[in-house]
Write a protein that holds these residues in place. Structure first.
Motif, short mmCIF file in Angstrom:
data_model
loop_
_atom_site.label_atom_id
_atom_site.label_comp_id
_atom_site.label_asym_id
_atom_site.label_seq_id
_atom_site.Cartn_x
_atom_site.Cartn_y
_atom_site.Cartn_z
N ALA A 106 0.83 -1.21 0.00
CA ALA A 106 0.00 0.00 0.00
C ALA A 106 0.86 1.25 0.00
O ALA A 106 2.01 1.23 0.44
CB ALA A 106 -0.93 0.00 1.22
N THR A 107 0.29 2.31 -0.50
CA THR A 107 0.87 3.65 -0.41
C THR A 107 -0.26 4.63 -0.19
O THR A 107 -1.44 4.31 -0.41
CB THR A 107 1.66 3.99 -1.68
N GLY A 108 0.06 5.83 0.26
CA GLY A 108 -0.97 6.82 0.51
C GLY A 108 -0.57 8.18 -0.05
O GLY A 108 0.55 8.37 -0.54
N GLY A 109 -1.52 9.11 0.02
CA GLY A 109 -1.26 10.46 -0.45
C GLY A 109 -2.09 10.83 -1.67
O GLY A 109 -2.73 9.98 -2.28
N GLY A 206 2.42 1.02 9.56
CA GLY A 206 3.27 1.84 8.71
C GLY A 206 2.54 3.04 8.15
O GLY A 206 3.09 4.14 8.08
N ALA A 207 1.29 2.85 7.75
CA ALA A 207 0.49 3.97 7.25
C ALA A 207 0.26 5.00 8.34
O ALA A 207 0.27 6.21 8.08
CB ALA A 207 -0.85 3.45 6.71
N ASP A 208 0.07 4.52 9.58
CA ASP A 208 -0.20 5.43 10.69
C ASP A 208 1.02 6.25 11.09
O ASP A 208 0.90 7.21 11.85
CB ASP A 208 -0.69 4.64 11.90
N MET A 213 -2.14 10.79 7.20
CA MET A 213 -2.89 9.57 6.93
C MET A 213 -3.56 9.06 8.20
O MET A 213 -4.71 8.59 8.18
CB MET A 213 -1.98 8.51 6.34
N ARG A 214 -2.85 9.13 9.32
CA ARG A 214 -3.42 8.66 10.59
C ARG A 214 -4.61 9.52 10.99
O ARG A 214 -5.67 8.98 11.36
CB ARG A 214 -2.36 8.70 11.68
N GLU A 215 -4.47 10.83 10.91
CA GLU A 215 -5.57 11.71 11.31
C GLU A 215 -6.76 11.58 10.37
O GLU A 215 -7.92 11.63 10.82
CB GLU A 215 -5.08 13.15 11.35
N LEU A 216 -6.49 11.40 9.08
CA LEU A 216 -7.58 11.25 8.13
C LEU A 216 -8.38 9.99 8.45
O LEU A 216 -9.62 9.99 8.42
CB LEU A 216 -7.02 11.19 6.71
N ARG A 217 -7.68 8.92 8.78
CA ARG A 217 -8.37 7.68 9.13
C ARG A 217 -9.15 7.83 10.43
O ARG A 217 -10.28 7.31 10.55
CB ARG A 217 -7.35 6.54 9.25
N PRO A 281 -2.98 22.09 3.48
CA PRO A 281 -1.65 22.67 3.74
C PRO A 281 -0.59 21.63 4.10
O PRO A 281 0.60 21.92 4.03
CB PRO A 281 -1.92 23.61 4.94
N ARG A 282 -0.99 20.43 4.47
CA ARG A 282 -0.05 19.42 4.93
C ARG A 282 0.16 18.28 3.93
O ARG A 282 0.97 17.38 4.18
CB ARG A 282 -0.53 18.83 6.26
N LEU A 283 -0.52 18.31 2.80
CA LEU A 283 -0.50 17.17 1.89
C LEU A 283 0.86 16.96 1.25
O LEU A 283 1.23 15.82 0.93
CB LEU A 283 -1.55 17.35 0.80
N ALA A 284 1.62 18.02 1.05
CA ALA A 284 2.92 17.88 0.38
C ALA A 284 3.89 17.03 1.18
O ALA A 284 4.84 16.47 0.63
CB ALA A 284 3.53 19.26 0.11
N GLY A 285 3.65 16.92 2.48
CA GLY A 285 4.57 16.16 3.32
C GLY A 285 4.26 14.69 3.46
O GLY A 285 4.99 13.96 4.14
N VAL A 286 3.18 14.23 2.82
CA VAL A 286 2.82 12.82 2.94
C VAL A 286 3.86 11.95 2.24
O VAL A 286 4.26 12.22 1.11
CB VAL A 286 1.41 12.57 2.34
#
Length: 306
Positions: A106-109, A206-208, A213-217, A281-286
Motif C-alpha cells: 500500500a501507499t498513501g497520499g 506503517g500507514a499510521d 494519513m493517521r488523522e484522516l483515518r 496545507p499538509r499534503l505535500a509532506g505525505v
C-alpha cells in the motif's frame, strides 16, 4: 480487510477436521495476516506452503508451524516464478486444496503527487499478483475441486481519498474473484473474496506513521475509524476457508455494508472534499513510498532484481 461470517474460534473437534490433511498455499506469508493465517491453518492440521519475498521471515514462520510445511521465495507478479512454485508445491505435497492470495502492499497520499512507479507497483502486487497466483494454481485446484480465496478490503466497498492505488487494486481483485467464480464453479472450484477493515498489521502501523494519513483515518465514521485485532480477524478468515465461503468478513460489521455500498461513493465524495480542504496545507509532506515492513521488503527485492 474482512472475514468469514462466524467467529472462527477454536481449533479442535469437528471443525478442525475440515482442514486436517488439506494443503493450503498462502502468499504474503512472511508477516501480518498471511503469517497468522498460516499458523492457524497449520494448527488445524493443514499442510502449508508459504510464499513471499522475505526469505528469512518465511523460514521463521515455517519453524513455528505445527504441521508439514514448506516455503518459497517468489514475487507474485512473476508468471514464470509462480508457475514454478505451483509445480514444486504440488510435487512436495501431492495436491493443492486451498490457495489464499493475500500478498499486498500500500501507499498513501494525493494521486496527483504520487510516484508513478510506486502507484503502479501497488496495482501490480495486489491485482496482477492475485491473478498470477490464481493462474498458477488453478490447474491444481481444478484437480482437487479446491478453494481460492482472494483477500480484498473495506477499500473495495468504500474507496477513500488518499488511497487511490490501494482502493483501485482492491476493487479490481474483488471484481476479478467474482468473475473467476462464475467461470470455474461448474468445475467444483469455489472462489471467495475476503474483506478486512483496518487490522493491526505492519501495513496499517506503517500507514499510521504518517500524521496526515493517521488523522484522516481517525476522522472516518465509526466503526471504520478503529484498528481491529489481528487474531479475531484471522479467526474469521479461517472460518470462511473452512466453509469455502463466497464472502468472508474479518469484522462482522462489514457484512452490513453490502446493502448500502451503492450510496457510499457519493457520501465519500462529499465528506472527502471537506477533509481534503482541511488537510490541504499538509499534503505535500505525505510519504510517497510503500508503507510498512512488507513495503520495505518489496522495494528492497525490486532493487536487488534490477
Amino acid at each position: 480487510m474482512s472475514g468469514a461470517g462466524g467467529t472462527g474460534t477454536g481449533g479442535t473437534g469437528a471443525r478442525a477436521g475440515r482442514l486436517e490433511g488439506k494443503v493450503a498455499v498462502v502468499t504474503g506469508a512472511a508477516r501480518g495476516v498471511g503469517e497468522l493465517l498460516a499458523r492457524k491453518l497449520s494448527a488445524r492440521g493443514a499442510k502449508v506452503a508459504l510464499v513471499g519475498l522475505e526469505a528469512d521471515e518465511l523460514k521463521r514462520v515455517a519453524a513455528r508451524l505445527h504441521a508439514e510445511c514448506g516455503h518459497w521465495y517468489a514475487d507474485v507478479t512473476d508468471h514464470v516464478t509462480m508457475a514454478q512454485v505451483a509445480r514444486e508445491v504440488e510435487q512436495r505435497f501431492g495436491k493443492v486444496d486451498i490457495v489464499v492470495a493475500n500478498a499486498g502492499v500500500a501507499t498513501g497520499g494525493p494521486f496527483a503527487d504520487s510516484d508513478p512507479d510506486v502507484w503502479r507497483r501497488v496495482i501490480e502486487v495486489n491485482l496482477i499478483g492475485g491473478a498470477v497466483t490464481a493462474r498458477a494454481f488453478l490447474p491444481a485446484l481444478k484437480e482437487s475441486r479446491g478453494y481460492f480465496l482472494q483477500i480484498a478490503s473495506l477499500a473495495a466497498i468504500a474507496p477513500a481519498p488518499m488511497m487511490s492505488a490501494y482502493c483501485a487494486s482492491k476493487s479490481g481483485v474483488e471484481a476479478f474473484a467474482h468473475s473467476l467464480r462464475a467461470e470455474v464453479g461448474h468445475l467444483g472450484v469455489r472462489v471467495g473474496v475476503g474483506y478486512l477493515s483496518w487490522t493491526d498489521t505492519d501495513m496499517v502501523r506503517g500507514a499510521d506513521e504518517d500524521g496526515v494519513m493517521r488523522e484522516l483515518r481517525e476522522r472516518l465514521p465509526w466503526p471504520a475509524n478503529r484498528t481491529y485485532p489481528l487474531g479475531s480477524a484471522v479467526d474469521r478468515v479461517v472460518a470462511g476457508i473452512e466453509r469455502r465461503s463466497a464472502h468472508v468478513y474479518a469484522q462482522g460489521w462489514l457484512r452490513g455494508m453490502r446493502p448500502v455500498r451503492g450510496y457510499l461513493p457519493g457520501l465519500i465524495a462529499s465528506v472527502g472534499q471537506r477533509e481534503m480542504r482541511r488537510f490541504e496545507p499538509r499534503l505535500a509532506g505525505v510519504r510517497k513510498g510503500l508503507v510498512g515492513a512488507g513495503g520495505a521488503a518489496d522495494e528492497k527485492g525490486r532493487a536487488q532484481r534490477k
